[in-house]
Motif scaffolding. Sequence first.
Motif, short mmCIF file in Angstrom:
data_model
loop_
_atom_site.label_atom_id
_atom_site.label_comp_id
_atom_site.label_asym_id
_atom_site.label_seq_id
_atom_site.Cartn_x
_atom_site.Cartn_y
_atom_site.Cartn_z
N GLY A 206 54.22 -159.64 50.64
CA GLY A 206 54.28 -158.62 49.37
C GLY A 206 53.66 -159.10 48.21
O GLY A 206 52.74 -160.34 48.42
N SER B 178 54.96 -148.82 50.78
CA SER B 178 55.96 -148.47 49.94
C SER B 178 57.41 -148.34 50.44
O SER B 178 58.05 -148.35 49.32
CB SER B 178 55.82 -146.89 49.50
OG SER B 178 55.59 -145.73 50.65
N GLU C 15 57.16 -153.00 50.88
CA GLU C 15 56.30 -153.46 50.07
C GLU C 15 55.54 -154.72 50.48
O GLU C 15 54.83 -155.49 49.77
CB GLU C 15 57.24 -153.98 48.92
CG GLU C 15 57.79 -152.73 48.30
CD GLU C 15 58.83 -153.46 47.06
OE1 GLU C 15 59.15 -154.66 46.81
OE2 GLU C 15 59.43 -152.47 46.50
#
Length: 152
Positions: free
Chosen positions: A45, A107, A110
């Motif tokens: 991430g 989204s 992440e």
Amino acid sequence: MYAQHEHSHCIETAVEAAERICEDRNLRFTELRRRVLELVWQNHGAAKAYDLLEQLGDDYSAKPPTVYRALDFLLENGLVHKINSLNAYVGCEHPLEHKDCFFLICSNCEEVAECCAGDVAKSLRDMVAKSGFKPTHTTLEIEGLCQQCQAG
């Protein structure tokens, strides 16, 4: 995107690349820079500077400018990328091998995946050159859902 992925291998590879690049450029790869790089690579991430500061804790008595200087060093030497839309950083999978970076940002989970697509980069460079614009940096960010998150 990186389901059941062993991050320790990524961290080890990133640190080895950083050591090699710093040695080649006669730069100091300080313990703080090393630790910030390791923290960026702890997962796939994007890591925000203040989250890194919190993870460093009292071990380095680091302040925000210290973390930003370490990130700037890593960025300048091709070891991390900045994800502008998230104001965060990810480790570079191919340090100093290319200037054009493309990122897939999930989204949901992440995670961020770096993509190397020479034909896309060439098309963008050609289009930009025709307009008379001279870019200094190219980053393409694509947000959506990775395969694992789509599967549910």
